[in-house]
Write an enzyme that holds these catalytic residues in place. Structure first.
Site, PDB file in Angstrom:
ATOM      1  N   HIS A 102     -45.729   8.128 -66.570  1.00 54.12           N
ATOM      2  CA  HIS A 102     -45.577   6.963 -65.699  1.00 54.12           C
ATOM      3  C   HIS A 102     -44.159   6.395 -65.781  1.00 54.12           C
ATOM      4  O   HIS A 102     -43.899   5.396 -66.470  1.00 54.12           O
ATOM      5  CB  HIS A 102     -46.615   5.903 -66.062  1.00 54.12           C
ATOM      6  CG  HIS A 102     -47.984   6.238 -65.573  1.00 54.12           C
ATOM      7  ND1 HIS A 102     -49.136   5.725 -66.118  1.00 54.12           N
ATOM      8  CD2 HIS A 102     -48.390   7.051 -64.554  1.00 54.12           C
ATOM      9  CE1 HIS A 102     -50.189   6.197 -65.466  1.00 54.12           C
ATOM     10  NE2 HIS A 102     -49.756   7.013 -64.531  1.00 54.12           N
ATOM     11  N   HIS A 157     -51.628  12.632 -69.044  1.00 56.27           N
ATOM     12  CA  HIS A 157     -52.729  11.695 -69.259  1.00 56.27           C
ATOM     13  C   HIS A 157     -54.081  12.399 -69.412  1.00 56.27           C
ATOM     14  O   HIS A 157     -55.049  11.779 -69.850  1.00 56.27           O
ATOM     15  CB  HIS A 157     -52.813  10.719 -68.085  1.00 56.27           C
ATOM     16  CG  HIS A 157     -51.500  10.104 -67.737  1.00 56.27           C
ATOM     17  ND1 HIS A 157     -50.694  10.591 -66.728  1.00 56.27           N
ATOM     18  CD2 HIS A 157     -50.831   9.069 -68.277  1.00 56.27           C
ATOM     19  CE1 HIS A 157     -49.593   9.870 -66.665  1.00 56.27           C
ATOM     20  NE2 HIS A 157     -49.646   8.947 -67.596  1.00 56.27           N
ATOM     21  N   GLU A 191     -55.785   8.262 -67.936  1.00 51.60           N
ATOM     22  CA  GLU A 191     -56.295   8.764 -69.215  1.00 51.60           C
ATOM     23  C   GLU A 191     -57.784   8.449 -69.368  1.00 51.60           C
ATOM     24  O   GLU A 191     -58.564   9.279 -69.847  1.00 51.60           O
ATOM     25  CB  GLU A 191     -55.512   8.158 -70.375  1.00 51.60           C
ATOM     26  CG  GLU A 191     -55.966   8.704 -71.720  1.00 51.60           C
ATOM     27  CD  GLU A 191     -55.266   8.056 -72.901  1.00 51.60           C
ATOM     28  OE1 GLU A 191     -55.897   7.978 -73.974  1.00 51.60           O
ATOM     29  OE2 GLU A 191     -54.094   7.630 -72.755  1.00 51.60           O
ATOM     30  N   THR A 206     -55.406   6.002 -75.783  1.00 50.98           N
ATOM     31  CA  THR A 206     -54.371   6.126 -76.816  1.00 50.98           C
ATOM     32  C   THR A 206     -53.251   5.110 -76.700  1.00 50.98           C
ATOM     33  O   THR A 206     -52.428   4.990 -77.610  1.00 50.98           O
ATOM     34  CB  THR A 206     -53.740   7.533 -76.780  1.00 50.98           C
ATOM     35  OG1 THR A 206     -53.082   7.722 -75.522  1.00 50.98           O
ATOM     36  CG2 THR A 206     -54.784   8.619 -76.993  1.00 50.98           C
TER      37      THR A 206
END
Length: 316
Positions: free
Chosen positions: A48, A81, A133, A172
């Protein structure tokens, strides 16, 4: 006569910027371009950060949101991700060449969730709805066997069919402190809940948040270099505000900086999210140098030496 510049001390948080998973993902796209030629398709932003995406686009990468946008005769890379199981299954069905750039620490969460599911446990995933994710992790398990909790309030309200067969996993890139609070609620409500042997929040997220905490109280303001859709970058802004520097904001690039916002700032903290390259930090420092008489103090809280191997298909 030229007026002297106002003094500004920059407290530079370290570690900051690229983590091993991001560095690996970018290398995967670059190696794929070398191996397969242009173009190489990438499902979702590889990481990102618009600067990174645009740099790879200039080299021949084409970013798409869905696999249906990838031609049958071109390779595709899955972002850092992670993706639901349905994505590589569809790629296999179409006989596409694909390379999975999922961060190994995200893959670890996938394996943990699968292991709990095979053991008959419902999995509570702590994370942000809609984040790639989270979508990827939920997509590892059969529908109805994984539940999402975003905050303490949801943790207090969530109902499960079998409290004795329950586990949790986490995105995460969350706030370490916020996640601890959510886990405490889940453990109080469901004492038999299973958790990971080591927390799922990745080392880089933890280290960058700790570095921000180390300088926050000494700063009049703090700038986090990163993207608004970057979870770990947004968490750094929140951590700064909660740790003694309420004047904290996200900036994508030096050109986006609101210099009036700095006001009477004399001590500026600077850090960068795990998907932001160091060149953008340097760019911001140079922009400060053009306006202020700057002194730089780097505050290092830990050393990082993690390296993740590239997929075999791109190494041979």
């Amino acid at each position: 006569m030229i007026a002297p510049k106002t003094p500004l001390t920059i407290l530079l948080a370290s570690p900051r910027g690229f983590c091993a998973g991001v560095d690996r993902a970018i290398q995967i796209v670059e190696r794929a371009l070398e191996r397969y030629g242009r173009p190489v398709y990438v499902r979702h932003e590889i990481v990102h950060n618009r600067f990174v995406v645009e740099t790879l686009e200039a080299k021949g990468a084409i970013f798409v949101e869905e696999l249906g946008e990838v031609p049958d005769d071109r390779p595709v890379v899955f972002s850092a991700h992670g993706v639901p199981k349905s994505v590589p299954a569809e790629a296999d069905r179409r006989n596409l060449i694909y390379v999975d750039a999922t961060c190994p620490l995200v893959s670890k969460v996938h394996r943990e969730a699968e292991r709990h599911s095979v053991s008959g446990r419902i999995v509570i995933l702590i994370g942000h709805a809609g984040h790639p994710e989270v979508v990827g992790t939920i997509g590892q398990l059969p529908p109805g066997t994984i539940l999402l909790v975003e905050d303490v309030e949801q943790a207090e309200r969530i109902e499960v069919s079998d409290p004795l067969n329950l586990a949790y996993a986490t995105q995460t890139t969350l706030s370490v402190d916020d996640t601890v609070a959510i886990v405490e609620v889940l453990r109080r409500r469901f004492p038999a809940i299973h958790g990971p042997k080591q927390e799922d929040i990745c080392y880089a997220t933890t280290n960058r948040q700790a570095a921000v905490k180390a300088i926050a109280e000494r700063c009049d303001a703090m700038v986090v270099v990163g993207a608004p859709n970057s979870s770990n970058s947004m968490r750094l802004v929140e951590v700064a505000a909660k740790s003694g520097c309420p004047r904290a904001r996200l900036v994508q690039r030096a050109a986006d900086m609101d210099w009036a916002w700095l006001g009477e700032t004399r001590r500026l903290g600077i850090t960068a999210g795990a998907s932001a390259p160091e060149v953008l930090v340097e760019e911001l420092i140079e922009a400060c140098r053009a306006r202020y008489d700057i002194t730089i103090e780097e505050v290092r809280t830990t050393e990082e030496n993690v390296v993740f191997k590239l997929p075999r298909a791109l190494v041979a």
